[in-house]
Design a protein around this motif. Structure first.
Motif, short mmCIF file in Angstrom:
data_model
loop_
_atom_site.label_atom_id
_atom_site.label_comp_id
_atom_site.label_asym_id
_atom_site.label_seq_id
_atom_site.Cartn_x
_atom_site.Cartn_y
_atom_site.Cartn_z
N VAL A 1 -37.32 -53.76 79.11
CA VAL A 1 -38.19 -52.97 79.98
C VAL A 1 -38.57 -53.78 81.22
O VAL A 1 -38.92 -54.95 81.12
CB VAL A 1 -39.47 -52.56 79.21
CG1 VAL A 1 -40.49 -51.94 80.16
CG2 VAL A 1 -39.13 -51.57 78.10
N LYS A 2 -38.48 -53.15 82.38
CA LYS A 2 -38.91 -53.80 83.61
C LYS A 2 -40.42 -53.65 83.77
O LYS A 2 -40.99 -52.60 83.47
CB LYS A 2 -38.21 -53.19 84.83
CG LYS A 2 -36.71 -53.40 84.85
CD LYS A 2 -36.34 -54.87 84.95
CE LYS A 2 -34.84 -55.07 84.99
NZ LYS A 2 -34.46 -56.50 85.00
N PHE A 3 -41.03 -54.73 84.27
CA PHE A 3 -42.49 -54.77 84.43
C PHE A 3 -42.80 -55.32 85.81
O PHE A 3 -42.42 -56.45 86.14
CB PHE A 3 -43.09 -55.64 83.33
CG PHE A 3 -44.58 -55.85 83.43
CD1 PHE A 3 -45.43 -54.84 83.86
CD2 PHE A 3 -45.14 -57.07 83.04
CE1 PHE A 3 -46.81 -55.04 83.93
CE2 PHE A 3 -46.51 -57.27 83.10
CZ PHE A 3 -47.35 -56.25 83.54
N GLY A 4 -43.47 -54.52 86.64
CA GLY A 4 -43.80 -54.93 88.00
C GLY A 4 -45.25 -54.64 88.33
O GLY A 4 -45.93 -53.90 87.62
N VAL B 1 -37.17 -49.75 91.30
CA VAL B 1 -36.07 -48.86 90.89
C VAL B 1 -34.74 -49.61 90.93
O VAL B 1 -33.92 -49.50 90.01
CB VAL B 1 -36.02 -47.62 91.79
CG1 VAL B 1 -34.75 -46.81 91.55
CG2 VAL B 1 -37.25 -46.74 91.56
N ASN B 2 -34.53 -50.39 91.97
CA ASN B 2 -33.30 -51.16 92.09
C ASN B 2 -33.18 -52.19 90.97
O ASN B 2 -32.07 -52.49 90.50
CB ASN B 2 -33.24 -51.86 93.45
CG ASN B 2 -33.10 -50.89 94.60
OD1 ASN B 2 -32.79 -49.71 94.40
ND2 ASN B 2 -33.35 -51.36 95.81
N ALA B 3 -34.31 -52.73 90.53
CA ALA B 3 -34.29 -53.69 89.42
C ALA B 3 -33.84 -53.00 88.13
O ALA B 3 -33.09 -53.58 87.34
CB ALA B 3 -35.67 -54.30 89.24
N ILE B 4 -34.30 -51.77 87.92
CA ILE B 4 -33.92 -51.02 86.72
C ILE B 4 -32.44 -50.66 86.74
O ILE B 4 -31.71 -50.85 85.76
CB ILE B 4 -34.77 -49.75 86.58
CG1 ILE B 4 -36.25 -50.10 86.40
CG2 ILE B 4 -34.29 -48.89 85.42
CD1 ILE B 4 -37.18 -48.89 86.46
N LEU B 5 -31.98 -50.12 87.87
CA LEU B 5 -30.63 -49.57 87.95
C LEU B 5 -29.56 -50.58 88.31
O LEU B 5 -28.40 -50.45 87.90
CB LEU B 5 -30.60 -48.42 88.96
CG LEU B 5 -31.48 -47.20 88.64
CD1 LEU B 5 -31.39 -46.17 89.75
CD2 LEU B 5 -31.07 -46.59 87.30
N LYS B 6 -29.94 -51.60 89.11
CA LYS B 6 -28.93 -52.52 89.64
C LYS B 6 -29.15 -53.98 89.23
O LYS B 6 -28.33 -54.84 89.58
CB LYS B 6 -28.90 -52.43 91.16
CG LYS B 6 -28.67 -51.03 91.70
CD LYS B 6 -28.79 -51.00 93.23
CE LYS B 6 -28.64 -49.59 93.77
NZ LYS B 6 -28.79 -49.55 95.26
N GLY B 7 -30.27 -54.26 88.56
CA GLY B 7 -30.55 -55.63 88.20
C GLY B 7 -31.06 -56.48 89.35
O GLY B 7 -31.05 -57.71 89.28
N THR B 8 -31.52 -55.84 90.42
CA THR B 8 -32.08 -56.56 91.55
C THR B 8 -33.33 -57.33 91.13
O THR B 8 -34.18 -56.80 90.41
CB THR B 8 -32.47 -55.57 92.67
OG1 THR B 8 -31.32 -54.81 93.04
CG2 THR B 8 -33.02 -56.29 93.89
#
Length: 390
Positions: free
Chosen positions: A118-121, A312-319
């Motif tokens: 899970v991404k956390f920002g 969003v980019n972190a979730i979809l692209k690993g940014t």
């Protein structure tokens, strides 16, 4: 998955803004999936989005209508809502501050570690500002040499009595968990450590509860920060001063950088200042300085939207995340330490003991809770003057 459905939890001032740009498609590969708020009247307004509406965040998390949530609730609610979302494997972006107390933020971070999928920002949107990005870059590249002093005079937060009367939760220990430090200064507290890469080891401070407003929390704080390398820091803030100042200085062995008025000025020393200090045979030396107006690029038109896009980019692209949620604890710890030191008049060592700060908050609620004189909704200037003699 090619589109992230966002659920906005808390449809107040910031929640309204976030819901609007998601619904308008202004974040690529993202859309508004749902809105949640405890107030039915607010949800009535949110009907215009034609998305599922919820009075309870748990119902939203269980509904299957969202892949990520943006938490824009009062401060105390950030950690528990985030942790429940982690358990549901739903990505979480929280508004600042991370929490009211450092212990709650640490508990949230531990919960996030248990769910690496899970991404956390956190919404530290000022990290997108070219000025602070360039300052961080210059310091990290060693342009200043070793840092000797950090000073932020941030008093352009002037607020009226009417501002504090605009909501019963404002300026209360139980509702907001503090005043100027937890409400106005989270970005500054984050940036002072993010740009310098430094955390102090001790904080001494002097703070005042209700110095210029009839409120039960602090509206002025002056802190001294002691760093492990011997550097000294100053953080001065107030909501009762006008005209205010926003000046951030960082001094090192190779000069001084000043951030003020949207500009970044580097007074660069031609030679290492400490070397001159230690080796010059002259008693009075003019240290040669080159004033350099650091060029800055253009930042995003909407900083909040930029953080959401990065998320969003972190979730979809690993940014890589520009503002990882786990980093919210750092500025919060600074603010907690200043608050505790300033109101007890006792130095506070870092890392700050979380349980000790929680006990401090309980003590503040016991001593000052319910003493806010501005308990009604926003009043006109005339009625304020009549009621309080302003």
């Amino acid at each position: 998955m090619d589109t992230i459905r966002f659920g906005v939890v808390g449809y107040g001032n910031m929640g309204t803004h976030h819901a609007r740009y998601f619904s308008e498609g202004k974040v690529e590969n993202a859309t508004l999936g749902a809105v949640c708020d405890l107030d039915p009247a607010r949800l009535e307004i949110a009907k215009k989005y034609n998305v599922p509406l919820f009075l309870n965040h748990r119902e939203m998390l269980a509904s299957g209508t969202v892949d990520a949530i943006l938490v824009a609730t009062p401060h105390y609610d950030h950690p528990p809502i985030a942790m429940e979302a982690f358990e549901k494997k739903i990505h979480v972006l929280i508004e600042k501050p991370a929490a009211v107390s450092v212990k709650a933020a640490r508990d949230m971070n531990e919960a996030a570690k248990r769910h690496p999928e899970v991404k956390f920002g956190i919404m530290f949107n000022q990290r997108t500002t070219p000025l602070y990005q360039k300052l961080r870059e210059l310091i990290a590249d060693g342009e200043l040499g070793e840092i000797r002093r950090v000073t932020w005079l941030i008093t352009d937060w002037f607020r009226t009595w009417s501002y504090y009367a605009s909501g019963g939760w404002r300026a209360t220990w139980a509702g907001e968990g503090g005043g100027v430090l937890i409400n106005q200064c989270p970005h500054n507290l984050d940036l002072i450590q993010w740009t310098t890469g430094m955390m102090p080891s001790r904080v001494t401070a002097v703070g005042f509860i209700g110095k210029t407003h009839p409120i039960e929390v602090e509206d002025e704080m002056t802190a001294i920060l002691e760093y492990p390398n011997g550097a000294i820091g100053h953080f001065i803030t107030s909501t009762g001063e006008a005209p205010g100042t926003n000046r951030f200085e960082v001094c090192g062995d190779r000069g001084k950088i000043v951030a003020e008025g949207g500009k970044l000025m580097f007074h660069r020393a031609r030679k290492n200042v400490q070397e001159i200090n230690q080796t010059s045979p002259d008693s009075f030396v003019h240290v040669e300085m080159w004033p350099i107006d650091i060029p800055l690029g253009h930042g995003p038109q909407d900083q909040h939207r930029a953080i959401s896009q990065n998320f969003v980019n972190a979730i979809l692209k690993g940014t890589p995340l520009l503002s990882p949620g786990e980093e919210g604890v750092r500025g919060l710890e600074l603010g907690n330490a200043m608050m505790m030191a300033g109101l007890t008049r006792q130095p506070v060592d870092l890392p700050l003991a979380g349980e000790k700060y929680d006990d401090f908050i309980k003590d503040m609620i016991k001593k000052h809770g319910g003493k806010k004189a501005l308990s009604t909704k926003a009043k006109t200037q005339a009625s304020m003057a009549e009621t309080f003699g302003a």
